[in-house]
Design a protein around this motif. Structure first.
Motif, short mmCIF file in Angstrom:
data_model
loop_
_atom_site.label_atom_id
_atom_site.label_comp_id
_atom_site.label_asym_id
_atom_site.label_seq_id
_atom_site.Cartn_x
_atom_site.Cartn_y
_atom_site.Cartn_z
N SER A 87 -70.23 48.41 -20.19
CA SER A 87 -71.27 47.48 -20.62
C SER A 87 -71.02 47.07 -22.06
O SER A 87 -70.67 47.90 -22.91
N TYR A 88 -71.20 45.77 -22.35
CA TYR A 88 -71.09 45.27 -23.73
C TYR A 88 -72.18 44.23 -23.98
O TYR A 88 -72.36 43.31 -23.17
N GLY A 89 -72.89 44.36 -25.10
CA GLY A 89 -73.95 43.42 -25.42
C GLY A 89 -74.03 43.12 -26.90
O GLY A 89 -73.62 43.93 -27.75
N GLU A 90 -74.54 41.93 -27.23
CA GLU A 90 -74.73 41.51 -28.62
C GLU A 90 -76.08 40.82 -28.77
O GLU A 90 -76.58 40.19 -27.83
N THR A 91 -76.65 40.92 -29.97
CA THR A 91 -77.80 40.12 -30.35
C THR A 91 -77.58 39.60 -31.76
O THR A 91 -77.16 40.35 -32.66
N ASP A 92 -77.85 38.30 -31.96
CA ASP A 92 -77.77 37.66 -33.27
C ASP A 92 -79.16 37.14 -33.57
O ASP A 92 -79.65 36.21 -32.93
N GLY A 95 -78.74 42.58 -26.37
CA GLY A 95 -78.56 41.84 -25.13
C GLY A 95 -79.83 41.29 -24.55
O GLY A 95 -79.82 40.27 -23.86
N TYR A 96 -80.96 41.99 -24.81
CA TYR A 96 -82.25 41.47 -24.34
C TYR A 96 -83.37 42.12 -25.14
O TYR A 96 -83.22 43.20 -25.70
N PRO A 97 -84.54 41.45 -25.19
CA PRO A 97 -85.74 42.06 -25.77
C PRO A 97 -86.46 42.89 -24.72
O PRO A 97 -86.16 42.80 -23.52
#
Length: 366
Positions: free
Chosen positions: A304-309, A164-166
């Motif tokens: 909470s739900y997050g993704e990173t591609d 979701g974030y760096p």
């Protein structure tokens, strides 16, 4: 002029806001206040029982670990000098996760060690502090005081870093913050460059540039916060030049006990986990995080739900967290959390991590 104890660390402000408590009241113990000079200390202590089931390695592991935030002690100083207020902060962050890795060799690092000069012009910060890029993304995360996704065996968990974030890696910097203007806060800084190229002839002809703009307002009881932040850097090693850039953004709305938040980032040539690590390419990465929270009495429930591609790291990650926070009092919190984390290789679709984690913790602050 009083600068509110040198504009209390954004981390502790966010933490106490998450607790529903005023940072100015409980974020520090004032040890000295005389003749325009103040000195205060703040602390954060936590430990979690963690039980993790890893489907990839087919193992179950139980640990006593710290949460997403390490145990921390910070020292704050301010002194009024005519039209200026001089300040400073040093904070020391320690790991308690040394039992299986290096017994008694507790790791201590310094993530903040800076001075500030406040005046009618705003504030200038010189020293080491968290970066501006992705700063509000992480500080306004609803599970900041929880556990989140797995991290390194001997370190903190990763929360929503890489999902979701760096991480706004603490860096040497000179940062200017303008006076608050009708809800707007603007910060711009020059930071020590990240290591985006490798070799004996690394060249950084310019520093790293970062900035953030935030806006907060209240409309008939609806509290709104929005932000945009970014960074840019160019580095060279012989015939290799890496131009890296990133933009983070988000919005958060709270009404009565309900809070909804959405944030994201997009970057090029940036490692989407720790931006100081070598990127070596100008490939892309992006991610998002959506959260909902409801507070009733001393309790708060978070989903909470997050993704990173990340093309640059050849991975895709997703992270789901259900958390329950209970305030025993303003300085003591209990946490129960269930987390599901998965990571895949973008090229092969092979699953590199698939874990379910139960974390039960306690937090003491002063």
């Amino acid at each position: 002029m009083n600068n509110k104890k040198i504009r209390r660390s954004a981390l502790f402000t966010a933490m106490f806001a998450a607790m529903g408590t005023s940072a100015g009241v409980n974020a520090a113990v004032e040890l000295y206040n005389q003749d325009g000079t103040t000195f205060s200390v703040d602390g954060y202590f936590n430990a979690f029982y963690v039980n993790r089931d890893d489907d990839v390695s087919d193992t179950r592991d139980s640990r006593i670990k710290m949460g997403f935030l390490p145990n921390t002690i910070g020292f704050n100083f301010s002194k009024e000098m005519g039209d200026l207020t001089l300040g400073g902060r040093s904070s020391f962050w320690t790991s308690i996760n040394d039992s299986l890795d290096s017994p008694t060799d507790t790791s201590i690092d310094v993530r903040q060690f800076y001075a500030t000069v406040d005046g009618s012009f705003g504030q200038v910060l010189i020293g080491k502090d968290f970066g501006l890029y992705a700063r509000s993304n992480i500080f306004l995360d609803e599970i900041l005081m929880g556990f989140g996704s797995p991290g390194t065996p001997g370190g903190v968990s990763f929360g929503n870093i890489r999902t979701g974030y760096p991480y706004p890696t603490p860096s040497a910097q000179i940062t200017y913050r303008a006076p608050e203007m009708s809800g707007f806060n603007i910060a711009v800084g020059v930071l020590d460059p990240a290591d985006t190229v490798t070799g004996a002839n690394d060249e950084n002809s310019a520093p790293r540039f970062e900035s953030e703009v935030t806006y907060s307002t209240d409309v008939n009881g609806l509290a709104l916060t929005g932000w945009v932040n970014g960074r840019y850097q160019s580095a060279e090693n012989g015939g290799t030049t890496i131009d890296s850039s990133g933009v983070g953004y988000g919005v958060k709305a709270s009404l009565a006990g309900l809070t909804l938040a959405a944030s994201g980032f997009t970057s090029k040539g940036d490692n989407p986990v720790l931006i100081t690590n070598s990127a070596l390419t100008e490939d892309d990465a992006d991610g998002f995080l959506v959260q909902g929270a409801y507070t009733f009495g001393p309790n708060r429930i978070v989903l909470s739900y997050g993704e990173t591609d990340a093309e640059i790291l050849d991975l895709e990650t997703e992270n789901t967290t259900l958390g329950f926070f209970h305030d025993v009092n303003s300085n003591f919190k209990l946490v129960a959390e269930y987390n599901m984390f998965e990571s895949q290789n973008r090229t092969t679709n092979a699953t590199s991590a698939d874990s379910n984690t139960i974390a039960l913790g306690a937090i003491v602050t002063f």
